[in-house]
Design a protein around this motif. Structure first.
Motif, PDB file in Angstrom:
ATOM      1  N   ALA A   1       0.995 -37.669  95.003  1.00  0.00           N
ATOM      2  CA  ALA A   1       1.125 -36.439  94.175  1.00  0.00           C
ATOM      3  C   ALA A   1       0.347 -35.252  94.640  1.00  0.00           C
ATOM      4  O   ALA A   1      -0.708 -35.341  94.739  1.00  0.00           O
ATOM      5  CB  ALA A   1       0.965 -36.712  92.727  1.00  0.00           C
ATOM      6  N   ASP A   2       1.161 -34.182  95.327  1.00  0.00           N
ATOM      7  CA  ASP A   2       0.427 -33.255  96.028  1.00  0.00           C
ATOM      8  C   ASP A   2      -0.423 -32.231  94.953  1.00  0.00           C
ATOM      9  O   ASP A   2      -1.451 -31.882  95.625  1.00  0.00           O
ATOM     10  CB  ASP A   2       1.549 -32.288  96.540  1.00  0.00           C
ATOM     11  CG  ASP A   2       2.413 -32.065  95.827  1.00  0.00           C
ATOM     12  OD1 ASP A   2       3.393 -32.934  95.319  1.00  0.00           O
ATOM     13  OD2 ASP A   2       2.920 -30.603  95.423  1.00  0.00           O
ATOM     14  N   ARG A   3      -0.035 -32.340  93.673  1.00  0.00           N
ATOM     15  CA  ARG A   3      -1.088 -31.662  92.861  1.00  0.00           C
ATOM     16  C   ARG A   3      -2.326 -32.361  92.495  1.00  0.00           C
ATOM     17  O   ARG A   3      -3.439 -31.599  92.163  1.00  0.00           O
ATOM     18  CB  ARG A   3      -0.338 -31.192  91.489  1.00  0.00           C
ATOM     19  CG  ARG A   3       0.622 -30.052  91.582  1.00  0.00           C
ATOM     20  CD  ARG A   3       1.410 -29.799  90.304  1.00  0.00           C
ATOM     21  NE  ARG A   3       2.658 -28.934  90.637  1.00  0.00           N
ATOM     22  CZ  ARG A   3       3.458 -28.588  89.849  1.00  0.00           C
ATOM     23  NH1 ARG A   3       3.628 -29.128  88.650  1.00  0.00           N
ATOM     24  NH2 ARG A   3       4.578 -28.051  90.298  1.00  0.00           N
ATOM     25  N   MET A   4      -2.162 -33.470  92.674  1.00  0.00           N
ATOM     26  CA  MET A   4      -3.310 -34.544  92.426  1.00  0.00           C
ATOM     27  C   MET A   4      -4.360 -34.292  93.847  1.00  0.00           C
ATOM     28  O   MET A   4      -5.399 -34.107  93.605  1.00  0.00           O
ATOM     29  CB  MET A   4      -3.248 -35.907  92.183  1.00  0.00           C
ATOM     30  CG  MET A   4      -2.328 -36.340  91.070  1.00  0.00           C
ATOM     31  SD  MET A   4      -3.438 -36.074  89.315  1.00  0.00           S
ATOM     32  CE  MET A   4      -3.835 -37.845  89.195  1.00  0.00           C
ATOM     33  N   LEU A   5      -3.518 -34.257  94.834  1.00  0.00           N
ATOM     34  CA  LEU A   5      -4.376 -34.073  96.061  1.00  0.00           C
ATOM     35  C   LEU A   5      -5.256 -32.505  96.029  1.00  0.00           C
ATOM     36  O   LEU A   5      -6.140 -32.644  96.660  1.00  0.00           O
ATOM     37  CB  LEU A   5      -3.224 -34.177  97.149  1.00  0.00           C
ATOM     38  CG  LEU A   5      -3.749 -34.134  98.744  1.00  0.00           C
ATOM     39  CD1 LEU A   5      -4.937 -35.433  98.853  1.00  0.00           C
ATOM     40  CD2 LEU A   5      -2.743 -34.317  99.507  1.00  0.00           C
ATOM     41  N   VAL A   6      -4.495 -31.697  95.585  1.00  0.00           N
ATOM     42  CA  VAL A   6      -5.316 -30.338  95.540  1.00  0.00           C
ATOM     43  C   VAL A   6      -6.442 -30.281  94.760  1.00  0.00           C
ATOM     44  O   VAL A   6      -7.651 -29.896  95.378  1.00  0.00           O
ATOM     45  CB  VAL A   6      -4.362 -29.335  94.809  1.00  0.00           C
ATOM     46  CG1 VAL A   6      -4.861 -28.049  94.517  1.00  0.00           C
ATOM     47  CG2 VAL A   6      -3.074 -28.860  95.955  1.00  0.00           C
ATOM     48  N   ILE A   7      -6.498 -30.997  93.897  1.00  0.00           N
ATOM     49  CA  ILE A   7      -7.811 -31.323  92.914  1.00  0.00           C
ATOM     50  C   ILE A   7      -8.739 -32.116  93.580  1.00  0.00           C
ATOM     51  O   ILE A   7      -9.803 -32.019  93.573  1.00  0.00           O
ATOM     52  CB  ILE A   7      -7.295 -31.963  91.403  1.00  0.00           C
ATOM     53  CG1 ILE A   7      -6.431 -30.919  90.796  1.00  0.00           C
ATOM     54  CG2 ILE A   7      -8.624 -31.979  90.421  1.00  0.00           C
ATOM     55  CD1 ILE A   7      -5.852 -31.410  89.435  1.00  0.00           C
ATOM     56  N   ALA A   8      -8.100 -33.326  94.386  1.00  0.00           N
ATOM     57  CA  ALA A   8      -9.090 -33.941  95.311  1.00  0.00           C
ATOM     58  C   ALA A   8      -9.964 -33.227  96.318  1.00  0.00           C
ATOM     59  O   ALA A   8     -11.183 -33.567  96.412  1.00  0.00           O
ATOM     60  CB  ALA A   8      -8.278 -35.270  95.902  1.00  0.00           C
ATOM     61  N   ARG A   9      -9.192 -32.410  96.832  1.00  0.00           N
ATOM     62  CA  ARG A   9      -9.409 -31.743  98.060  1.00  0.00           C
ATOM     63  C   ARG A   9     -10.758 -30.704  97.485  1.00  0.00           C
ATOM     64  O   ARG A   9     -11.665 -30.503  98.080  1.00  0.00           O
ATOM     65  CB  ARG A   9      -8.334 -30.955  98.784  1.00  0.00           C
ATOM     66  CG  ARG A   9      -7.577 -31.758  99.465  1.00  0.00           C
ATOM     67  CD  ARG A   9      -6.706 -31.065 100.524  1.00  0.00           C
ATOM     68  NE  ARG A   9      -6.075 -31.778 101.517  1.00  0.00           N
ATOM     69  CZ  ARG A   9      -4.734 -31.969 101.572  1.00  0.00           C
ATOM     70  NH1 ARG A   9      -3.755 -30.936 101.017  1.00  0.00           N
ATOM     71  NH2 ARG A   9      -4.260 -32.625 102.289  1.00  0.00           N
TER      72      ARG A   9
END
Ligand SMILES: C[S@@+](CC[C@H](N)C(=O)[O-])C[C@H]1O[C@@H](n2cnc3c(N)ncnc32)[C@H](O)[C@@H]1O
Length: 217
Positions: free
Chosen positions: A80-88
């Motif tokens: 999920a790209d929106r999860m990835l944004v937070i992970a980054r």
């Protein structure tokens, strides 16, 4: 993106899983705040076993990042790209130069035997075809490597297990996670060798699993 049917529910596709996690991404840390107090020491223990080139699957919002040993070499994938944004953002805050990419564990882009350790926490409850995902880990991890998992599973008791089965379709629809996965069995179905299982939480709801790609290594 693959359209994989869930062998257990027969209905949830990978795109649907991605949509559900993108939807809850802004609230995920808040939703998990209370159980997270319990999970933190388990995360710490699991990540402390990771060695060499590490692949983390389904990094979510990056809850494991602060627990890795200093200098750990981590590649992380997330559906999920929106999860990835937070992970980054989390990695940047911690000053970590992890390689974080969008990806699907059911179809990994890495060559065979690329990693020493694959790690996943609370991920295989959501992967539409968990056995396929676990087979991919078996492929990309080196023969002497380890697959380390922390997963909630179906409680193996007649009444509670059945109750979890009944509740599961609703929970999947709301948060994207299956509460009745038989993950230890799925690890075995993927041809991995389970070398250690720690039963954690109420009635062993959570399993800490260490597996190898074959018994010879
Ligand atoms: C319950 S969250 C756990 C997140 C994180 N590992 C943690 O411990 O907080 C499950 C995560 O797995 C990801 N996920 C689900 N299916 C996936 C797949 N096929 N490939 C990669 N990630 C996946 C979801 O997008 C979500 O971020």
């Amino acid at each position: 993106m693959t359209m994989t049917r869930d062998p257990e529910t027969g209905s949830v596709s990978t795109n649907m899983t991605k949509t559900r996690y993108n939807r809850i991404a802004p609230f995920y840390n808040f939703m998990e705040a209370i159980p997270e107090r319990r999970f933190r020491p388990w995360r710490k223990k699991l990540t402390s076993k990771a060695k060499g080139a590490i692949l983390e699957i389904g990094v979510g919002t990056g809850k494991n990042f602060s627990h890795y040993p200093q200098g750990a070499c981590v590649t992380g994938i997330e559906l999920a790209d929106r999860m990835l944004v937070i992970a980054r953002q989390k990695a940047a805050e911690l000053g970590l130069s992890f390689d974080l990419r969008e990806g699907d564990v059911q179809n990994l882009e890495f060559p065979d035997h690329s990693f020493d350790t694959a790690i996943a926490t609370f991920v295989f409850c959501s992967v539409p075809d968990p056995v396929r995902g676990l087979k991919e880990l078996r492929r990309v991890v080196k023969p002497a490597g380890r697959i380390l998992l922390l997963e909630h599973v179906r409680i193996d008791r007649p009444v509670i297990g059945r109750f979890m089965d009944c509740l599961n379709p609703l929970v999947v629809r709301i948060i994207g996670a299956n509460i009745n996965r038989r993950t230890v069995e799925n690890v075995q179905k993927a041809g991995l060798c389970v070398e250690e299982i720690e039963h954690l939480g109420m009635m062993g709801l959570v399993k800490m699993i260490s597996a190898k790609t074959d018994w010879a290594s």
